[in-house]
Motif scaffolding. Structure first.
Motif, PDB file in Angstrom:
ATOM      1  N   LYS A  49       0.813  -1.217   0.000  1.00  0.00           N
ATOM      2  CA  LYS A  49       0.000   0.000   0.000  1.00  0.00           C
ATOM      3  C   LYS A  49       0.847   1.268   0.000  1.00  0.00           C
ATOM      4  O   LYS A  49       0.394   2.321  -0.439  1.00  0.00           O
ATOM      5  CB  LYS A  49      -0.924   0.005   1.223  1.00  0.00           C
ATOM      6  CG  LYS A  49      -2.077  -0.967   1.132  1.00  0.00           C
ATOM      7  CD  LYS A  49      -2.956  -0.879   2.373  1.00  0.00           C
ATOM      8  CE  LYS A  49      -4.145  -1.803   2.254  1.00  0.00           C
ATOM      9  NZ  LYS A  49      -5.026  -1.727   3.456  1.00  0.00           N
ATOM     10  N   GLN A  87      -5.774   4.159   4.035  1.00  0.00           N
ATOM     11  CA  GLN A  87      -6.607   2.996   4.367  1.00  0.00           C
ATOM     12  C   GLN A  87      -8.078   3.268   4.110  1.00  0.00           C
ATOM     13  O   GLN A  87      -8.949   2.895   4.889  1.00  0.00           O
ATOM     14  CB  GLN A  87      -6.391   2.548   5.815  1.00  0.00           C
ATOM     15  CG  GLN A  87      -5.022   1.922   6.048  1.00  0.00           C
ATOM     16  CD  GLN A  87      -4.917   1.274   7.407  1.00  0.00           C
ATOM     17  OE1 GLN A  87      -4.463   1.906   8.364  1.00  0.00           O
ATOM     18  NE2 GLN A  87      -5.320   0.029   7.514  1.00  0.00           N
ATOM     19  N   SER A 132     -10.493  -2.223   5.155  1.00  0.00           N
ATOM     20  CA  SER A 132      -9.336  -2.902   4.559  1.00  0.00           C
ATOM     21  C   SER A 132      -9.552  -4.406   4.487  1.00  0.00           C
ATOM     22  O   SER A 132      -9.221  -5.046   3.479  1.00  0.00           O
ATOM     23  CB  SER A 132      -8.078  -2.593   5.365  1.00  0.00           C
ATOM     24  OG  SER A 132      -7.752  -1.225   5.303  1.00  0.00           O
TER      25      SER A 132
END
Length: 309
Positions: free
Chosen positions: A51, A280, A220
């Motif tokens: 990420k 996120q 997530s």
């Protein structure tokens, strides 16, 4: 005719606009041969590194020095790295920031916090149980086990504990047992696997509940296929908690602080996908904050520490 910009041209424009503040960049580059970013625990290391790949690429482009990621197994790892001067930048939970501040008020400084999809600058602690457990409320939790996420997490420990105690609940006697799951994702998995009856985690609390809301641990996990929200009941919700800060080490050269702040402020426009990954979940960008935004959390953390002595 309106010009069309790619991410590359926007980053190039940003780098050019910063050139006037970095003519003497070689001076601070000798002080800071690499920019070290701490990644909090809470989900598995591979996902955290993936990420944040876009952060590495883009910050290296505008800073002109290597950017290194340091994923910690828990919140304490990033906190200690910041306190020791071994990390330069990262996002913290509000309680983790308070923990650093109480040990060394000059270690780091808040730069930004995230804004949620509705524009708010806070989030919630949610208590959840398996939907097939028969537990549908906090009252149903009496005599059952509870997984906190991390001792340095605001939503995963500090706030739920404080609010439950303020409601007259004695943690040790009300629950059959409590423990730490080792992070938000890990604690949720432990509840799904039946190791605990319920857990607490962080969430924006806005957006589609079936998708795990707009931002947070549940979001997530749903996106990664680790969670179907139909398998959980949300049984308790905290008051609003101030979103955690992106912090930078106070001793980092000012030119670097300015470059990083400009990059972050523009990221939702220059690369929306990268912004969503490092945040996120989706939201309305970043808001500049200072220490005063977290004074109430610092006071709560101080009281928690004093109460444990």
């Amino acid at each position: 005719m309106l010009a069309t910009f790619t991410r590359g041209t926007l980053l190039a424009a940003l780098a050019l606009s910063l050139s006037s503040t970095s003519i003497l960049a070689q001076d601070w580059q000798s002080e800071l041969p690499a920019f070290r970013v701490g990644l909090l625990g809470g989900e598995n290391e591979a996902d955290r590194l993936r990420k944040n790949e876009c952060m590495v690429e883009q910050l290296e482009e505008v800073l002109g020095i290597p950017v290194e990621l340091y994923p910690a197994s828990d919140y304490a790892g990033v906190m200690q790295g910041m306190l020791a001067g071994q990390l330069d930048f990262g996002v913290l939970g509000a309680s983790a920031y308070a923990g650093i501040y109480l040990q060394d008020a000059n270690a780091v400084e808040p730069v930004f916090t995230s804004l949620e999809a509705d524009g708010s600058d806070g989030y919630f602690a949610l208590m959840y149980a398996r939907s097939d457990s028969g537990i549908e409320s906090l009252e149903d939790m009496e005599g059952h086990s509870l997984a906190f996420a991390d001792p340095n997490s605001a939503s995963g420990y500090l706030i739920p504990k404080a609010e439950l105690e303020m409601a007259g609940i004695d943690i040790e006697s009300y629950f059959s047992s409590t423990g730490f799951g080792g992070g938000h994702e890990q604690a949720t998995v432990a509840v799904l696997n039946g190791q605990y009856d319920a857990g607490v985690t962080w969430s924006s609390g806005v957006g589609d509940p079936a998708k795990g809301y707009s931002r947070g641990n549940l979001t997530s996990m749903v996106q990664k296929g680790l969670l179907d929200m139909a398998d959980l009941n949300i049984i308790w919700k905290s008051n609003l908690i101030p979103n955690g800060p992106w912090v930078i080490r106070q001793a980092v050269p000012q030119e670097v602080k300015d470059i990083v702040a400009d990059w972050m402020e523009n990221l939702p426009e220059t690369d929306r996908e990268c912004y969503i990954e490092i945040s996120q979940g989706d939201g309305q960008g970043f808001k500049r904050v200072g220490h005063e935004f977290y004074e109430n959390i610092v006071a709560m953390r101080r009281a928690e520490l004093e109460g444990s002595r």
